[in-house]
Design an enzyme around this catalytic site. Structure first.
Site, PDB file in Angstrom:
ATOM      1  N   GLY A   1       0.780  -1.237   0.000  1.00 13.25           N
ATOM      2  CA  GLY A   1       0.000   0.000   0.000  1.00 13.25           C
ATOM      3  C   GLY A   1       0.807   1.280   0.000  1.00 13.25           C
ATOM      4  O   GLY A   1       0.399   2.254   0.634  1.00 13.25           O
TER       5      GLY A   1
ATOM      6  N   ASN B   1       1.215   3.476  -2.428  1.00 10.08           N
ATOM      7  CA  ASN B   1       0.419   4.555  -3.018  1.00 10.08           C
ATOM      8  C   ASN B   1      -0.737   4.942  -2.106  1.00 10.08           C
ATOM      9  O   ASN B   1      -1.100   6.115  -2.016  1.00 10.08           O
ATOM     10  CB  ASN B   1      -0.094   4.162  -4.410  1.00 10.08           C
ATOM     11  CG  ASN B   1       0.894   4.529  -5.494  1.00 10.08           C
ATOM     12  OD1 ASN B   1       1.290   5.685  -5.620  1.00 10.08           O
ATOM     13  ND2 ASN B   1       1.306   3.546  -6.284  1.00 10.08           N
TER      14      ASN B   1
ATOM     15  N   MET C   1      -4.802  -5.753  -7.148  1.00 10.27           N
ATOM     16  CA  MET C   1      -4.403  -6.650  -8.228  1.00 10.27           C
ATOM     17  C   MET C   1      -5.512  -7.566  -8.733  1.00 10.27           C
ATOM     18  O   MET C   1      -5.246  -8.599  -9.318  1.00 10.27           O
ATOM     19  CB  MET C   1      -3.179  -7.472  -7.793  1.00 10.27           C
ATOM     20  CG  MET C   1      -1.976  -6.614  -7.418  1.00 10.27           C
ATOM     21  SD  MET C   1      -1.485  -5.412  -8.683  1.00 10.27           S
ATOM     22  CE  MET C   1      -0.880  -6.518  -9.950  1.00 10.27           C
TER      23      MET C   1
ATOM     24  N   LEU D   1     -11.810  -5.671 -11.705  1.00  9.51           N
ATOM     25  CA  LEU D   1     -13.174  -5.422 -11.256  1.00  9.51           C
ATOM     26  C   LEU D   1     -14.151  -5.845 -12.352  1.00  9.51           C
ATOM     27  O   LEU D   1     -13.887  -5.672 -13.541  1.00  9.51           O
ATOM     28  CB  LEU D   1     -13.358  -3.932 -10.956  1.00  9.51           C
ATOM     29  CG  LEU D   1     -12.503  -3.383  -9.818  1.00  9.51           C
ATOM     30  CD1 LEU D   1     -12.594  -1.864  -9.772  1.00  9.51           C
ATOM     31  CD2 LEU D   1     -12.919  -3.990  -8.488  1.00  9.51           C
TER      32      LEU D   1
ATOM     33  N   ASN E   1      -7.387   4.836 -11.042  1.00  8.34           N
ATOM     34  CA  ASN E   1      -6.313   3.871 -10.835  1.00  8.34           C
ATOM     35  C   ASN E   1      -4.995   4.525 -11.219  1.00  8.34           C
ATOM     36  O   ASN E   1      -4.951   5.399 -12.089  1.00  8.34           O
ATOM     37  CB  ASN E   1      -6.550   2.640 -11.724  1.00  8.34           C
ATOM     38  CG  ASN E   1      -5.498   1.562 -11.519  1.00  8.34           C
ATOM     39  OD1 ASN E   1      -5.105   1.260 -10.395  1.00  8.34           O
ATOM     40  ND2 ASN E   1      -5.040   0.967 -12.607  1.00  8.34           N
TER      41      ASN E   1
ATOM     42  N   HIS F   1      -1.374   3.492 -12.844  1.00  3.21           N
ATOM     43  CA  HIS F   1      -0.813   2.392 -13.639  1.00  3.21           C
ATOM     44  C   HIS F   1       0.625   2.726 -14.004  1.00  3.21           C
ATOM     45  O   HIS F   1       0.909   3.855 -14.418  1.00  3.21           O
ATOM     46  CB  HIS F   1      -1.655   2.198 -14.910  1.00  3.21           C
ATOM     47  CG  HIS F   1      -1.160   1.091 -15.780  1.00  3.21           C
ATOM     48  ND1 HIS F   1      -1.324  -0.235 -15.446  1.00  3.21           N
ATOM     49  CD2 HIS F   1      -0.482   1.113 -16.951  1.00  3.21           C
ATOM     50  CE1 HIS F   1      -0.772  -0.980 -16.399  1.00  3.21           C
ATOM     51  NE2 HIS F   1      -0.253  -0.185 -17.316  1.00  3.21           N
TER      52      HIS F   1
ATOM     53  N   SER G   1       0.681   6.597 -15.081  1.00  2.80           N
ATOM     54  CA  SER G   1      -0.544   7.271 -15.511  1.00  2.80           C
ATOM     55  C   SER G   1      -1.617   7.082 -14.445  1.00  2.80           C
ATOM     56  O   SER G   1      -1.729   6.010 -13.854  1.00  2.80           O
ATOM     57  CB  SER G   1      -1.075   6.669 -16.823  1.00  2.80           C
ATOM     58  OG  SER G   1      -0.118   6.735 -17.848  1.00  2.80           O
TER      59      SER G   1
ATOM     60  N   ASP H   1      -7.251  -0.855 -18.143  1.00  4.50           N
ATOM     61  CA  ASP H   1      -6.360   0.304 -18.293  1.00  4.50           C
ATOM     62  C   ASP H   1      -6.750   1.165 -19.489  1.00  4.50           C
ATOM     63  O   ASP H   1      -5.900   1.765 -20.137  1.00  4.50           O
ATOM     64  CB  ASP H   1      -4.898  -0.143 -18.394  1.00  4.50           C
ATOM     65  CG  ASP H   1      -4.436  -0.887 -17.147  1.00  4.50           C
ATOM     66  OD1 ASP H   1      -4.914  -0.556 -16.046  1.00  4.50           O
ATOM     67  OD2 ASP H   1      -3.610  -1.806 -17.280  1.00  4.50           O
TER      68      ASP H   1
END
Length: 193
Positions: A13, A15, A90, A93, A107, A109, A136, A145
């Site tokens: 975690g 981020n 990871m 969804l 998100n 990426h 991104s 993505d």
């Protein structure tokens, strides 16, 4: 009034921690209302709990994806979450989950989208001979993505770089980029729904 952010993680975690740290600024437009994970043993859950943030963990093992996602969805809604940030989450969804939260999931990426969607982004950038990799932040849609890119940070690929050395430098940029873009995204005039 600050927006309530839910963060989904699967590991340490880092981020998520950057988003939590940014939320401590008095002018930040969001507060972290819940950190949830598909891995009850995820390191990031313990860190979030130490910071006084509500946590939720649900392993998807032994249950249908719809049931698993219904439990995550219920926890997010119970916490009053208005938007979701994926931070090293990871699991893909489902289209149904994305539809329920349309326009409210972002998100981060580790590539300069639209290049290198999916996994092994740093190795793919190095193998292609790219001069830069990067990160991104994008809207989450049903396409992997594939949502609108809200912001990017470039990182030079150096001679002798390995996927690991590039990943380390890109992650530092993610920690700067993600909180800034999430704050912009959660300004009241930008959030849908």
């Amino acid at each position: 009034m600050r927006r309530k952010l839910g963060i989904l993680i699967s590991g340490r975690g880092s981020n998520m921690a950057a988003l939590v740290e940014a939320a401590r600024a008095p002018d930040c437009p969001y507060e972290v209302a819940l950190v949830a994970s598909d891995k009850p043993e995820a390191e990031g859950l313990a860190w979030a709990a130490e910071q006084g943030i509500a946590t939720f963990a649900q392993s998807p093992r032994g249950m249908a994806k719809a049931e698993y996602e219904a439990r995550i969805d219920a926890a997010l809604r119970q916490a009053g979450v208005e938007a979701i940030a994926l931070a090293g989450y990871m699991r893909l969804l489902s289209d149904d989950f994305v539809a329920r939260w349309r326009g409210r999931i972002v998100n981060v990426h580790p590539s300069l989208l639209p290049k290198y969607k999916g996994l092994d982004t740093h190795a793919r950038a190095i193998e292609a001979g790219d001069s830069h990799g990067g990160a991104s932040v994008h809207m989450v849609t049903e396409e992997l993505d594939g949502g609108e890119v809200l912001g990017q940070a470039e990182v030079a690929i150096l001679p002798g770089d390995t996927p690991e050395s590039l990943a380390e430098r890109v992650l530092k940029e993610e920690h700067r980029l993600y909180p800034r873009i999430v704050a912009e995204f959660l300004c009241p005039e930008n959030l849908q729904g």
